[in-house]
Structures are given as structure tokens and as C-alpha cells.
Design a protein around this motif. Structure first.
Motif, PDB file in Angstrom:
ATOM      1  N   ARG A 299       0.836  -1.201   0.000  1.00 14.09           N
ATOM      2  CA  ARG A 299       0.000   0.000   0.000  1.00 14.09           C
ATOM      3  C   ARG A 299       0.870   1.249   0.000  1.00 14.09           C
ATOM      4  NH1 ARG A 299      -5.119   1.290   4.044  1.00 14.09           N
ATOM      5  NH2 ARG A 299      -5.692   3.277   3.077  1.00 14.09           N
ATOM      6  N   LYS A 300       0.467   2.222  -0.802  1.00 12.38           N
ATOM      7  CA  LYS A 300       1.211   3.473  -0.884  1.00 12.38           C
ATOM      8  C   LYS A 300       0.855   4.350   0.305  1.00 12.38           C
ATOM      9  CE  LYS A 300       2.228   7.385  -3.934  1.00 12.38           C
ATOM     10  NZ  LYS A 300       1.908   8.070  -5.205  1.00 12.38           N
ATOM     11  N   VAL A 301       1.826   4.591   1.137  1.00 14.18           N
ATOM     12  CA  VAL A 301       1.691   5.434   2.326  1.00 14.18           C
ATOM     13  C   VAL A 301       2.811   6.466   2.265  1.00 14.18           C
ATOM     14  CG1 VAL A 301       0.551   3.674   3.731  1.00 14.18           C
ATOM     15  CG2 VAL A 301       3.046   3.781   3.656  1.00 14.18           C
ATOM     16  N   PRO A 302       2.761   7.500   3.103  1.00 13.09           N
ATOM     17  CA  PRO A 302       3.783   8.556   3.005  1.00 13.09           C
ATOM     18  C   PRO A 302       5.215   8.047   3.060  1.00 13.09           C
ATOM     19  CG  PRO A 302       1.974   9.301   4.368  1.00 13.09           C
ATOM     20  CD  PRO A 302       1.680   7.878   4.036  1.00 13.09           C
ATOM     21  N   VAL A 303       5.511   7.043   3.905  1.00 18.28           N
ATOM     22  CA  VAL A 303       6.881   6.583   4.017  1.00 18.28           C
ATOM     23  C   VAL A 303       7.351   5.900   2.740  1.00 18.28           C
ATOM     24  CG1 VAL A 303       6.319   4.299   4.944  1.00 18.28           C
ATOM     25  CG2 VAL A 303       8.491   5.400   5.556  1.00 18.28           C
ATOM     26  N   VAL A 304       6.406   5.366   1.945  1.00 20.02           N
ATOM     27  CA  VAL A 304       6.759   4.708   0.695  1.00 20.02           C
ATOM     28  C   VAL A 304       7.143   5.732  -0.364  1.00 20.02           C
ATOM     29  CG1 VAL A 304       5.848   3.326  -1.207  1.00 20.02           C
ATOM     30  CG2 VAL A 304       5.419   2.645   1.162  1.00 20.02           C
TER      31      VAL A 304
ATOM     32  N   ASP B 126       8.863  -4.300   8.714  1.00 20.64           N
ATOM     33  CA  ASP B 126       8.988  -4.461  10.159  1.00 20.64           C
ATOM     34  C   ASP B 126       9.156  -3.115  10.855  1.00 20.64           C
ATOM     35  OD1 ASP B 126       8.982  -7.332   9.958  1.00 20.64           O
ATOM     36  OD2 ASP B 126      11.049  -7.201   9.245  1.00 20.64           O
ATOM     37  N   ASP B 127      10.144  -2.347  10.421  1.00 18.92           N
ATOM     38  CA  ASP B 127      10.422  -1.049  11.032  1.00 18.92           C
ATOM     39  C   ASP B 127      11.283  -0.264  10.055  1.00 18.92           C
ATOM     40  OD1 ASP B 127      11.574   1.113  12.498  1.00 18.92           O
ATOM     41  OD2 ASP B 127      11.182   0.056  14.367  1.00 18.92           O
TER      42      ASP B 127
ATOM     43  N   PRO C 179      13.514  -1.312  17.639  1.00 20.81           N
ATOM     44  CA  PRO C 179      13.037  -0.323  18.606  1.00 20.81           C
ATOM     45  C   PRO C 179      11.530  -0.164  18.679  1.00 20.81           C
ATOM     46  CG  PRO C 179      14.967   0.509  17.470  1.00 20.81           C
ATOM     47  CD  PRO C 179      14.617  -0.791  16.810  1.00 20.81           C
ATOM     48  N   SER C 180      10.818  -0.277  17.570  1.00 19.07           N
ATOM     49  CA  SER C 180       9.365  -0.085  17.604  1.00 19.07           C
ATOM     50  C   SER C 180       8.610  -1.345  17.989  1.00 19.07           C
ATOM     51  CB  SER C 180       8.875   0.402  16.233  1.00 19.07           C
ATOM     52  OG  SER C 180       9.078  -0.618  15.250  1.00 19.07           O
ATOM     53  N   ALA C 181       9.292  -2.477  18.101  1.00 19.01           N
ATOM     54  CA  ALA C 181       8.628  -3.737  18.428  1.00 19.01           C
ATOM     55  C   ALA C 181       8.386  -3.831  19.929  1.00 19.01           C
ATOM     56  CB  ALA C 181       9.480  -4.919  17.965  1.00 19.01           C
TER      57      ALA C 181
END
Length: 949
Positions: free
Chosen positions: A682-687, A757-758, A826-828
Motif C-alpha cells: 500500500r502506498k503510504v507517506p513513508v513509501v 517491520d520497522d 526499537p518499535s517492536a
């Protein structure tokens, strides 16, 4: 304590004494010793004993005060060790008591008291002396020999001596270690399943173990105190492995296990602990051992013949030559009914795979398995477990030699050489895949696909040939009260792996689209089968060269005794060579990952220092620091502190604190297991922008990206902190109890992941084109994880002398992991996985009865229950498991019987798993058992005969 420098430096793990181990050496009997020509000058008794220990490879244990001020006469003539000791001790008021092979303790001879006046008060009785188990006195954790024979080491230790090894009935070093509390076994079957059932790359056949749930890379294996070459091929999941099966158990004198961080003393890889394997160095005369074993089902047969001979040299040295031959049959996957994907006997799903045609929604529409064997053809239910070997076929030959030769007074040359060749074979299920047949193919289904197993090319078969060579040359000697050693060693492990039954991607495409390969049971020509399934080849070689120089001796006096220092320098050169065939390099292995050729080298060096400080009687501190530098990485200091305090003679409190450092080895420079494929994300800002975009609506769009993996050359070292705290209580000679709590935290762990994952932890995962558009998401290894392990271990030993009824002894050893807190990035979330997918409690117990020439032992190997995972969240139980979410604990009872009533002959019978109960595992991702902890053979009988001549 006096011990030959060749003994303690040969292992680099200094021999110490543990008051914890307070039982006598059952079944040990004195052996005749050969007389040798001895020549020792007159001088102090202390110096004379040191010289004798050096020449004869002995341990003579005493407190320094016992020999202080005493002299010894010159010694010249042909005599055995005990005659030499009597000569040196004559008139000293001391006598040498032989407590184990090659070990003597000096005791003061009791003097009759002079008659006292009638009115005089009787003197206070002397303090009661504790007896010590001298057969198990060698334990590790320091490079400094102990002078107090009642010392307790600061770290928890386990030692498995020669008598215990021989009585156990285990045939391999892996079997001996995998059932020790706190150990996890990495079975050859599991190692070969590299990446799991979805990957087809069973190139490795190796066996190893690890401590404290931290994996193989946190456990350091040493042979005679020196690093050895890892298995020549890299495991995609585990990295580098020490293959324990290349070391014949018949050549092992003892195994020493140090639990807890020891990087400050032994360097990298010692974050969870150290396993030191001490080989046999000397022997009086010859020894022949013959063994034959088989399971209660009549299969899994194995034979071993071991021949060794010790000798003396004209210059007063000694040597040993040994030959070992071992033959073990494979145990087929269909030889045990419980080994299946069908778990319905436990009320769980039947995961056998129906073969046939599926529509566009992957629904099975028609069974088709034309090339299947008759047992499957009727139902087309494919059970992969029935094809997976439970035990590989193994043929091994090993040759070993050790020589210790005096050069000049106080100096000895030592040479150790070992060569081993192993041929192994392992079977895996026939290659299975979903095949999309082109329109017009006679076996195609329009709009559908075919789930197909290539029975016609046979199961996947790995033939593995392994050569292992180890050589060490050293010179040891004395400089006054100091000992020194200079050593050079070379270790190599060469692997040739050949696999049949795998499938070539290009071969399948050619056969399907051009040559019309048939899938309906119509026989295909041999030339077409060879195109589809060629032999794949992968060779590897790992080498380690080492040079070292070390010194040990007293520094100054303290109220509790002399402070001692061990210091030295080490240099290493590692090399790793991988030579995959052209097909593997070109990514032609279907459902496999590409292999690349490599020839990597790395140099490293270290300086270490360790001090033992007897601050006062009953209080001792240990300080150690190590400076490591590896080529391509920053240098690092690793300190360690230990303390022990004996407020009473029967009680010792102990504690350690240490840090660890481990630079990524050459085996870490690998790519994760990832199929090269494409997917929509899915196209999201981070992509950001995509090279190929599919817009669903104004607010919803997807990117078509490649999925791949790459090697990360910029990995950083892992670090660790560890602590232990415990006590040893030995109120009498017949009872001892120890308890230790431990904690090991490993940071900067090397784990695989990607932007899914992160994205912050794996920033290089997003691959973009020249315009900045996303084209791929790659996985790679990065320093993102952290693991915090806590637990405790305890051991109790007691004995009872029942007079004419014989002698009884009891051992109970337990290990419990209370928490395994892991955070992958870190985010897990931080997840405590103790007791999930593996037991967190292990117990080893035995009761032994010794009467006359008979020794019988009843043993128990037990593990606790564990929770099943695999559900929607990290530790959730799958819904289809119902109430079967905890695999029950399991206990296995063993029986050992030995008879020594014939001269020079020992006969024994070992029975493993007396009850012969089937294993149980409610984790349906497994094959009906836990390969790390369960022995699939069931009840197993081993007959042994040992003859000494």
C-alpha cells in the motif's frame, strides 16, 4: 598447587578446584604406572615438585604453607611417579595421596602426641577436614591455577569427566551435551532444514548446542582451550556453527562448561558461556573399545571401534596415538508412526497436503498425483514428515596423536594433531511446488494451477563429506615461580555437499514450455528428469590460525595468600571460502536463495590480563580485562569482576559481573532467506512515489515492488552484560548443594528484517531508482535487537556408604529460565518468550549403586511443558489447537550397568528411554516431536567392551 604448565596451558582454561563437587570418583580404580628415568637436582621441595609435575604431566595439589621451608633430596634413577613422590617427600612429614589419574594431594602425616601431664587440659580437637572429589577437580573460568584445593570458583561450572563419559553410553559429543541442563541441541536434521520447509537448501549436516537460549553464536567452543574452525558452510539462520560430531567422544578426556559471560577471559562468542573439550594426552599402555547399539525396533544401528596406545619416549616424555571408527545407520522418517503431519491423534488438524489442481481462488478442484508411490496414489495426501530423516547416516574415521617431550630442564615441547573424515547422508521430502502450466499443455487446467510433488526424481538427498584438521605446537616452561607458554595452531574444516532431488528453475521452464514434461503419471525420459533435477554442489572451507604467548605467576603477598597474575597476547587469522556451483550462483535453485562465491579473510588480536587477589582468609577477588581488536572494527575492552566469600568453612558465597563484545564473524556476512518475487504494498507517506503504481481510488493506491535481500557489510559488534550470584554449601563430605542466579543481556543483536517491520530500523530496505521512485523492498541483517535472559540453576550431590550393601550416590541438577525478554527492533514490543516453543525447565538426576565389581545407575532426563505459539499475535496459540495449547513435560528414564570383575576388562550395558514412550508435541508446525530435546530412536540398547593391555 603445582600443575604441569603443559596441562593448564594446553587448555588455556586453568585447572581449579570446586568445593561444590564433593563426591568420590565412582568406579575409578588405580592403574599401573610405567617406570621412567628421572633426574632431579636437590633443592626446595616446592621446586622439586614443580619439576616432577612438569616432566610427568601431573597435578600435585597443596597449600604453599605446607611445603614452605622444606627441602628435597636429589633424585636419579628409573622409577614410577609414586616412587618418585615418596623419595622427594621422605623425612618431610608429608605424604602424597593419589585421588584421581594423574592427580595427587599432599597431606601432613599425623604425629603421635607426646604424653601430657595429668592436670593438663586436653587440646581442642583439630577442625574436621572436608574431603574433595579430586576426580572432578578440573573446572574452568580462570587462567590462574588455584593454590587452595578447597577453592570454589566464582562462576557456576559443570565438568563431565572421562569416567562419566564412558559410563553414559553416549556415542557422540553432541548427544552428551544436548541433554545437559541449560543446553539447547541443534540437531543435524534441524540444521539441514535451513530456513524451514518453504526453502529448499539442505546443504548443511552439522550438530551443535548452545547455552541459555542465546543461540550458537553466544556459546564459545574450545578444544584444549583453543578455538577451532567452524563448520565450512554457513547456516542462513544460525550463522557459523561448531560441528561437535567431528570430535570423537572416545578421544575426549573431559568436558568443562562455564556458565555465564566470559568474554573478558576467552574473547568473543563467550557471552552465554564456554564449553572446553579436553582431549586425552597420555595413557599407560593400550586400550581397545568396541561398541554396538540399536533401537528397540531393531533399526538405527551403530558400531564403534576405538584403539589407543600411550607410550614413553627415551627422553622422559610421553605420547598417545588413537584411532576411532564410527558407523551409524540412518533412521528413516517413516520408521516411527508419530512422525507425521497428521496430528489428528491429538485432536489437532491433519496437515497432510492434498496434491492436485486448484482454481484461481486456490480451492482444490481435482486430485492429481500421477507419479506418486502406491501408498499415496489412492488419496494424494502428501505427508512430508514421512520422508524427513530422523537421524542422518554417518560414517566417520578419526586419527589423533599427542606428544609431550622435554627439551631442556624446565621446558617441554608439545604437539597435538587430529584428523577426521566424515561421510553423511540425509533425506528430505520430494520437491513440492505450485506449477502454472501454459495453455495447451496436456496436463494444464485453464485458469488454475497444479500442486505437485516431484516423486519421480526421488526425495531430496544430501551427501556430505567433511574433513577436519587440527594441529597445535607449543613450548612451555618455568621462569622461577612463573610459567610461560608460546603456541602456534592451525585448524581447518572442509565440506563438500552434493544434493540430488532439487529442481532447477530453468530446467522446469524448459521442460514445461518446450519439452512438454508430463505431470499425469506418464513416464518422462531420463534426459528430461536430469534437466529438471540436476545435482547441485556447494563446497566450503573454514580456517583459523592462532599464535599466542602467555605468562602466569605470583605478584605479591596479601593477607589471604599470594596474588597471582595471568597475562598474554593472542593473534588470529580467519578465512572462509564458499564455492557454489554455477547453478547456485545464477539463482537457478527453485525455492532456494542465490549463493555467491567468496574468499574472505580477517585478522584479529587480543591482550588479556587476569588477577586473583586473596584479600584475606576466606575472601578472594578476581579481576580480568581483555582488549580485542578485529580487522574492520573498533577495538573494545571487556572487563570481568568476581568475588567469593566463605563466612564458614562449609559455605561459600560467590558473584560475578562481566561485559562481552563480539564483532560479526565472517559467517554473519550473509543474506536472509528471502524468495526473489514481486508483491503489492500500500502506498503510504513513508513509501513515497512508486515506479509502478496501481490506483484503486482517490485515497487508495498500491505499489508493485520487487522483494529481495542483500548482505550488509556494515554490521557492528554485539555487546553483552552478565551477572551471577549464588552459593555453595557443603556441610559434610557426603553432601553439597549449589544455587546460582544468572542474568545475561545482549544488545545490538544482529537480526534480519525490512521496512515492513520497522522502516527506521531498516532504512536501506527501500530501494529506489534514479528518480527516487520505490522499486523494491529488501531484507538484510542489521544491529536492531536486544535479549535479556534471567534464570537460575542448582545442583545437589549426596552419598551414602551402606557397608556390605554397597555405596549409593544421588545427583540432581536443574536449570530454569525465568524470562527471555526479546525486542527485535526499537518499535517492536518487548516479549517474554520463556516457556514458549521450548521448555524453560530442565532436570538431570541419577541414582548410582556401587557394590563389588558392579555399578548400576538409574537416570532421569526431564523437561518441563511449553506453550504453543503460531496464532495471530506473537505468543498466541492458534485457534485450531483448541485446548491443546501446552505441550506436556516429558521425563525419560535411562539405565546403565557395568561389570569390572575380569582383569583389564570392563563390560557395560546402557539402555536409553526404558519406558519407550512416544514423544508428544502439540505444535503442528513440527513433525510430532521437538527435535531439539527429544531422541527419536525411542528405547535404545548399547553394549560396550573395554580392554586395557
Amino acid at each position: 598447587m603445582v600443575t604441569a604448565p603443559s596441562a593448564w596451558r594446553r587448555s588455556s582454561l586453568v585447572l581449579a578446584m570446586s568445593g561444590l563437587l564433593a563426591l568420590p570418583p565412582w568406579g575409578w580404580a588405580a592403574e599401573p604406572q610405567a617406570a621412567r628415568m628421572l633426574d632431579l637436582p636437590a633443592g626446595t621441595l616446592d621446586e622439586a615438585l614443580k619439576r616432577l609435575a612438569l616432566q610427568e604431566g601431573l597435578q600435585v595439589l597443596y597449600a604453599p604453607s605446607v611445603v614452605r621451608g622444606r627441602q628435597a633430596r636429589a633424585l636419579h634413577g628409573r622409577m614410577d611417579v609414586e616412587q618418585a613422590l615418596r623419595h622427594l617427600l621422605e623425612g618431610s612429614g608429608l605424604r602424597a595421596i593419589r585421588s584421581a589419574p594423574g592427580t595427587y594431594v599432599l597431606r601432613e602425616v599425623a604425629q603421635a602426641p607426646a604424653p601430657a601431664p595429668a592436670a593438663a587440659r586436653e587440646p581442642d580437637p583439630p577442625p574436621r577436614q572436608r574431603t574433595v572429589d579430586m576426580a572432578r577437580l578440573e573446572v574452568i573460568g580462570s587462567r590462574i591455577p588455584r593454590v587452595d584445593i578447597d577453592a570454589v570458583t566464582t562462576s557456576p561450572m559443570t565438568l563431565i569427566g572421562r569416567d562419566e563419559i564412558e559410563a553414559s553410553g553416549y556415542q557422540t559429543l553432541f548427544e552428551l551435551l544436548r541433554f545437559q541442563p541449560g543446553m539447547t541441541g541443534h540437531h543435524p536434521v534441524a540444521v539441514a532444514a535451513d530456513g524451514g520447509p518453504n526453502f529448499q537448501q539442505p546443504f548443511n549436516i552439522a550438530a551443535t548446542t548452545s547455552l541459555n537460549a542465546l543461540g550458537p553464536r553466544a556459546t564459545l567452543f574450545l578444544v584444549d582451550g583453543r578455538r577451532v574452525a567452524n563448520y565450512g558452510l554457513t547456516s542462513s539462520e544460525l550463522g557459523g556453527l561448531t560441528d561437535l560430531d567431528v570430535i570423537p567422544l572416545s578421544m575426549v578426556e573431559r568436558v568443562e562448561i562455564l556458565r555465564g559471560g566470559a568474554s573478558a577471559i576467552y574473547g568473543a562468542d563467550a557471552m552465554a558461556g564456554v564449553v572446553n573439550i579436553i582431549l586425552r594426552k597420555q595413557q599407560d599402555g593400550g586400550e581397545l573399545i568396541v561398541r554396538h547399539g540399536q533401537s528397540g525396533e531393531g533399526d538405527a544401528q551403530e558400531q564403534r571401534v576405538s584403539l589407543s596406545h600411550g607410550f614413553a619416549t627415551p627422553r622422559g616424555g610421553n605420547g598417545l596415538v588413537a584411532l576411532d571408527w564410527f558407523d551409524r545407520d540412518a533412521l528413516a522418517g517413516d520408521s516411527r508412526d508419530w512422525h507425521t503431519y497428521d496430528h489428528s491423534r491429538h485432536g489437532l488438524p491433519d496437515w497432510r497436503i492434498p496434491l492436485g489442481y486448484r482454481d484461481a481462488n486456490l480451492r482444490l478442484v481435482r486430485l492429481q498425483c500421477g507419479n506418486a508411490p502406491p501408498a499415496i496414489a489412492a488419496t494424494c495426501l502428501f505427508d512430508p514428515a514421512r520422508y524427513i530423516s530422523l537421524q542422518p547416516e554417518s560414517r566417520r574415521t578419526s586419527v589423533y596423536g599427542a606428544l609431550a617431550e622435554p627439551l631442556w630442564e624446565g621446558t617441554t615441547f608439545e604437539l597435538d594433531l587430529r584428523y577426521s573424515e566424515a561421510r553423511q547422508a540425509l533425506q528430505n521430502p520430494p520437491f513440492r511446488a505450485r506449477v502454472n502450466l501454459p495453455a495447451g499443455h496436456p496436463d494444464s487446467l485453464p485458469g488454475g494451477s497444479l500442486d505437485y510433488a516431484y516423486f519421480e526424481v526421488g526425495p531430496v538427498r544430501n551427501r556430505n563429506r567433511n574433513h577436519s584438521f587440527d594441529g597445535t605446537a607449543s613450548v612451555t616452561g618455568w621462569l622461577g615461580d612463573w610459567t610461560w607458554e608460546a603456541a602456534l595452531s592451525h585448524h581447518a574444516n572442509v565440506v563438500e555437499s552434493r544434493i540430488d532431488g532439487l529442481v532447477s528453475t530453468r530446467g522446469v521452464e524448459q521442460s514445461v514450455f518446450v519439452d512438454r514434461y508430463r505431470f499425469d503419471g506418464t513416464p518422462n525420459p531420463a534426459s528430461l528428469l536430469g534437466m529438471v533435477s540436476p545435482t547441485f554442489a556447494l563446497d566450503g572451507r573454514a580456517q583459523v590460525a592462532q599464535v599466542s604467548l602467555g605468562f602466569e605467576g605470583p605478584l605479591f603477598s596479601l593477607p589471604g595468600g599470594p596474588a597471582r597474575l595471568a597475562t598474554g597476547v593472542e593473534g588470529t587469522r580467519n578465512r572462509l571460502v564458499h564455492e557454489p556451483d554455477a547453478r547456485l550462483q545464477q539463482d537457478d535453485l527453485a525455492l532456494g536463495t542465490p549463493k555467491r562465491a567468496l574468499d574472505s579473510r580477517r585478522d584479529g588480536g587480543a591482550v588479556y590480563a587476569e588477577m586473583v587477589l586473596p584479600l584475606r582468609k576466606g575472601l578472594e577477588a578476581e579481576l580480568a580485562v581483555r582488549y580485542d581488536r578485529q580487522q574492520g572494527y573498533d577495538s573494545r575492552y571487556s572487563p570481568r569482576f568476581g568475588l567469593k566469600w566463605s563466612p564458614w568453612q562449609s559455605l561459600t558465597l560467590r558473584a560475578t559481573a562481566a561485559t562481552g563484545y563480539r564483532a560479526p564473524s565472517l559467517f554473519e556476512l550473509r543474506r536472509p532467506n528471502v524468495f526473489e518475487s514481486q508483491t503489492f504494498v500500500r502506498k503510504v507517506p513513508v513509501v513515497g512515489d512508486c515506479a509502478v503504481e496501481l490506483e484503486i481510488s482517490r485515497d487508495l493506491a498500491y505499489c508493485l515492488v520487487d522483494v529481495g535481500a542483500f548482505e550488509n557489510p556494515d554490521l557492528e559488534p554485539e555487546t553483552s552484560r552478565s551477572h551471577t550470584l549464588g552459593f555453595v554449601w557443603a556441610p559434610s563430605a557426603d553432601f553439597s548443594l549449589s544455587f546460582d542466579h544468572f542474568r545475561i543481556r545482549r544488545d545490538n543483536e544482529i537480526l534480519a528484517g525490512n521496512a515492513f517491520d520497522d522502516v527506521d530500523a531498516f532504512p536501506d530496505s527501500l530501494r529506489r531508482d534514479a528518480l527516487g521512485r520505490l522499486v523494491a523492498i529488501d531484507s538484510y541483517f542489521e544491529n536492531t535487537g536486544r535479549t535479556d535472559v534471567r534464570g537460575w540453576e542448582a545442583e545437589m550431590r549426596t552419598q551414602l556408604d551402606a557397608g556390605d550393601a554397597g555405596r549409593f550416590s544421588l545427583l540432581v541438577s536443574a536449570h530454569h529460565t525465568s524470562s527471555i525478554e526479546r525486542q527485535s527492533w526499537p518499535s517492536a514490543p518487548r516479549v517474554d518468550s520463556a516457556g514458549y516453543d521450548a521448555p524453560n525447565t530442565q532436570l538431570l538426576a541419577s541414582v548410582q549403586w556401587l557394590k563389588g565389581h558392579w555399578t548400576s545407575t538409574l537416570g532421569l532426563r526431564a523437561r518441563g511443558p511449553f506453550h504453543v505459539t503460531g496464532g495471530d499475535s506473537a505468543l498466541a496459540c492458534p485457534g485450531y489447537n483448541g485446548n491443546r495449547c501446552e505441550t506436556p513435560g516429558r521425563g525419560v528414564v535411562d539405565f546403565d550397568l557395568a561389570y569390572t570383575g575380569f582383569p583389564n576388562l570392563r563390560l557395560s550395558l546402557n539402555v536409553r528411554d526404558l519406558a519407550d514412550r512416544d514423544p508428544v508435541n502439540y505444535d503442528t508446525r513440527q513433525d510430532g516431536y521437538n527435535v531439539a530435546f527429544d531422541d527419536p530412536r525411542g528405547r535404545f540398547f548399547l553394549l560396550s567392551a573395554r580392554y586395557r593391555f
